[in-house]
Design a protein around this motif. Structure first.
Motif, PDB file in Angstrom:
ATOM      1  N   HIS A   1       5.157  11.945  95.743  1.00 41.60           N
ATOM      2  CA  HIS A   1       5.266  13.255  96.108  1.00 41.60           C
ATOM      3  C   HIS A   1       4.014  13.716  96.793  1.00 41.60           C
ATOM      4  N   SER A   2       4.078  14.241  98.115  1.00 43.62           N
ATOM      5  CA  SER A   2       3.586  15.516  98.609  1.00 43.62           C
ATOM      6  C   SER A   2       4.106  16.522  97.645  1.00 43.62           C
ATOM      7  N   THR A   3       3.581  17.170  96.959  1.00 46.79           N
ATOM      8  CA  THR A   3       4.163  18.298  96.919  1.00 46.79           C
ATOM      9  C   THR A   3       3.352  19.477  97.878  1.00 46.79           C
ATOM     10  N   THR A   4       2.916  19.345  98.236  1.00 41.00           N
ATOM     11  CA  THR A   4       2.753  19.908  99.299  1.00 41.00           C
ATOM     12  C   THR A   4       4.024  20.497 100.354  1.00 41.00           C
ATOM     13  N   LYS A   5       5.165  19.839 100.070  1.00 37.38           N
ATOM     14  CA  LYS A   5       6.584  20.486 100.992  1.00 37.38           C
ATOM     15  C   LYS A   5       7.352  20.652  99.682  1.00 37.38           C
ATOM     16  N   TYR A   6       8.442  20.755  99.191  1.00 31.70           N
ATOM     17  CA  TYR A   6       9.215  21.324  99.174  1.00 31.70           C
ATOM     18  C   TYR A   6       9.133  22.146  97.390  1.00 31.70           C
TER      19      TYR A   6
ATOM     20  N   ILE B   1       8.078   4.240  96.389  1.00 27.32           N
ATOM     21  CA  ILE B   1       9.020   4.666  97.450  1.00 27.32           C
ATOM     22  C   ILE B   1       8.146   6.677  97.166  1.00 27.32           C
ATOM     23  N   ASP B   2       7.915   7.468  98.446  1.00 29.64           N
ATOM     24  CA  ASP B   2       7.936   8.729  98.553  1.00 29.64           C
ATOM     25  C   ASP B   2       8.952   9.489  98.731  1.00 29.64           C
ATOM     26  N   ASN B   3       9.326  10.106  97.869  1.00 26.10           N
ATOM     27  CA  ASN B   3      10.353  10.997  97.485  1.00 26.10           C
ATOM     28  C   ASN B   3      10.266  12.553  97.689  1.00 26.10           C
TER      29      ASN B   3
ATOM     30  N   ALA C   1      12.781   9.858 105.512  1.00 31.48           N
ATOM     31  CA  ALA C   1      11.617   9.240 105.989  1.00 31.48           C
ATOM     32  C   ALA C   1      11.232  10.689 107.535  1.00 31.48           C
ATOM     33  N   ASN C   2       9.866  10.417 107.168  1.00 31.30           N
ATOM     34  CA  ASN C   2       9.450  11.882 107.906  1.00 31.30           C
ATOM     35  C   ASN C   2       9.112  11.603 108.712  1.00 31.30           C
ATOM     36  N   PRO C   3       9.019  11.209 110.238  1.00 31.57           N
ATOM     37  CA  PRO C   3      10.510  12.942 111.100  1.00 31.57           C
ATOM     38  C   PRO C   3      10.974  12.206 111.141  1.00 31.57           C
TER      39      PRO C   3
HETATM   40  C1  LIG Z   1       6.455  12.087 103.316  1.00 36.62           C
HETATM   41  C2  LIG Z   1       5.178  12.464 103.385  1.00 36.62           C
HETATM   42  N1  LIG Z   1       4.496  11.598 101.864  1.00 36.62           N
HETATM   43  C3  LIG Z   1       3.160  11.823 102.195  1.00 36.62           C
HETATM   44  C4  LIG Z   1       2.843  13.348 103.311  1.00 36.62           C
HETATM   45  C5  LIG Z   1       1.451  13.612 102.993  1.00 36.62           C
HETATM   46  O1  LIG Z   1       1.035  14.886 101.894  1.00 36.62           O
HETATM   47  P1  LIG Z   1      -0.067  15.528 102.116  1.00 36.62           P
HETATM   48  O2  LIG Z   1       0.063  16.946 102.776  1.00 36.62           O
HETATM   49  O3  LIG Z   1       0.287  16.829 100.859  1.00 36.62           O
HETATM   50  O4  LIG Z   1      -1.384  15.383 101.633  1.00 36.62           O
HETATM   51  C6  LIG Z   1       2.994  13.628 103.877  1.00 36.62           C
HETATM   52  C7  LIG Z   1       2.943  14.664 104.726  1.00 36.62           C
HETATM   53  O5  LIG Z   1       2.960  15.541 105.488  1.00 36.62           O
HETATM   54  C8  LIG Z   1       4.562  12.782 103.826  1.00 36.62           C
HETATM   55  O6  LIG Z   1       5.262  14.089 104.850  1.00 36.62           O
END
Ligand SMILES: Cc1ncc(COP(=O)(O)O)c(C=O)c1O
Length: 428
Positions: free
Chosen positions: A204-209, A182-184, A157-159
């Motif tokens: 996924h948020s591919t924006t991350k890793y 599930i958000d992986n 989980a974030n954060p």
């Molecule tokens: C776990 C998680 N899911 C979804 C999102 C949302 O993704 P995006 O910012 O690409 O819309 C984030 C963004 O920080 C995230 O950390």
């Protein structure tokens, strides 16, 4: 399967196999539209009678190559890209739940996802019950209602940095005849493949890793292809009864367990909401995927080194990182994330909001950003940024103490990160 490729090879080569003389790297199809010789040819595509491309809002070859790579990495049957992680999570739920329905979600999720569910989707008539990520089987069971359509959670989980018991959540969801989504994002398929533990839909948020370099916002949805929509037809009429907006197609009949979910999400949701990824950004995401396995290893090494340093520092109140033996989620981390979790950890400095502020100002290598999970180390003090409107008491109640800092280890040298943290801690 003897010729099944390992994850590192799929990161580099999955999703696209050029034929003789074709480009080695995936081509960017920078075209909104595609040309046909006859209207009949195009009509077959509109009717979903033939596969092909006609308009990039629906599908684009570059996006499909990257989606296919992600699909292979997660071990799914079908996948699609979206313009953001927010769109991916929205589509994944809205594809199975409508006005009047109910969804169960872990409360330990990204704040933007929480807002999407608790505020925006609630306005659309979908009710969410938030339960602790540490819920027992009985507690998860107790959250179900006759109109529950899905269960949702985040691997890490974030954060909060909690680790979800994927097998438990998936099993209970299945006992009630609904999919587990599930958000992986934080684990990535390199460190956890939730489908292997029973998850039905992975987002996924591919924006991350996956991007990893802070260049493109994006999202993805991957279907395991295992959920039997027709066995629970009364719950999922959108997949099991004719879609009047698509010539009466019954997705579960025409595309089976393997294809129904993603075809419906593309044909209905992408058509109507249009949160498409751009082919250019899909190309960047693919570059990120090519080195994901190499970067994740370093993110985890740095994460553990930093967590251990902070854990032994007398100006630190506590550290949350599932790689630490004294962490509450160590056991679950060992089970689901045996190769490492990620580079993100959270910790609290001893003192108050002002102490944390001073500490943050003193950091020189780690940059203050709302972003997370990137090649460059970054950090965030929620009490002073994303949650700055809240009082100390409100922050405590939300489980985000005013001294909490989220620290996202990049792929720099671990000792440089530690030296930076050390000099900043010396200032307080
Ligand atoms: C776990 C998680 N899911 C979804 C999102 C949302 O993704 P995006 O910012 O690409 O819309 C984030 C963004 O920080 C995230 O950390």
């Amino acid at each position: 399967m003897a010729n099944k490729k390992r994850i590192e090879t799929v990161c580099v080569q999955g999703g696209y196999t050029p034929k003789n003389g074709e480009p080695r790297q995936i081509p960017i199809y920078q075209s909104t539209t595609f040309k046909y010789d006859t209207s009949e040819d195009m009509g077959k595509l509109f009717d979903l009678e033939a596969s092909g491309y006609f308009y990039t809002r629906l599908q684009n070859p570059t996006n499909d190559y990257v989606a296919a790579k992600l699909c292979e990495l997660e071990g799914g049957s079908a996948a699609m890209l979206t313009s953001s992680g927010q769109a991916a999570n929205f589509y994944s739920i809205f594809n199975v739940a409508n006005c009047g329905d109910h969804v169960i979600s872990s409360s330990a999720i990204y704040g933007g996802t929480f807002n999407l569910f608790a505020v925006t989707m609630k306005k659309m008539g979908i009710d969410f019950t938030f339960i602790s990520p540490d819920s027992t089987e009985e507690e998860i069971n107790a959250a179900f209602r006759p109109n529950t359509k899905a269960v949702f959670g985040e691997t890490i989980a974030n954060p909060a940095c909690s680790v979800l018991d994927i097998e438990l959540f998936a099993r209970v969801a299945h006992e009630h005849g609904v999919p587990f989504i599930i958000d992986n994002t934080f684990a990535t398929p390199v460190n956890c493949r939730p489908i292997e533990w029973g998850a039905d839909i992975v987002t996924h948020s591919t924006t991350k890793y996956i991007d990893g370099h802070g260049v493109s916002v994006g999202g993805a949805i991957i279907d395991a292809g295992k959920f039997d929509w027709k066995a629970h037809a009364d719950k999922f009429p959108g997949l099991t009864t004719p879609d009047d907006s698509y010539h009466g197609i019954v997705y579960a009949d025409k595309f089976g367990k393997e294809g129904a979910f993603i075809t419906k999400a593309t044909a209905q949701l992408m058509r109507d909401f249009g949160s498409i990824q751009s082919p250019q950004h899909a190309f960047y995401i693919n570059l990120g995927l090519e080195s994901l396995h190499v970067r994740m290893k370093r993110h985890c090494e740095n994460g553990l080194a930093v967590a251990e340093f902070l854990n032994n520092h007398d100006k630190i109140e506590w550290v949350r990182y599932c790689g630490l033996k004294n962490d509450k989620y160590y056991e679950l981390g060992q089970k689901y994330l045996s190769n490492g979790s990620c580079g993100v950890l959270s910790f609290s400095v001893k003192g108050d909001r002002k102490t944390a502020e001073k500490f943050m100002k003193s950091l020189k290598v780690a940059a203050i950003e709302t972003h997370v999970a990137d090649a460059r180390t970054c950090c965030l003090h929620p009490a002073n940024a994303t949650h700055r409107q809240m009082t100390d008491a409100q922050l405590e109640a939300a489980g985000i103490p005013p001294t909490l800092i989220r620290y996202s280890c990049g792929i720099e040298n671990a000792q440089d990160l530690i030296d930076d943290l050390k000099q900043a801690l010396d200032q307080i």
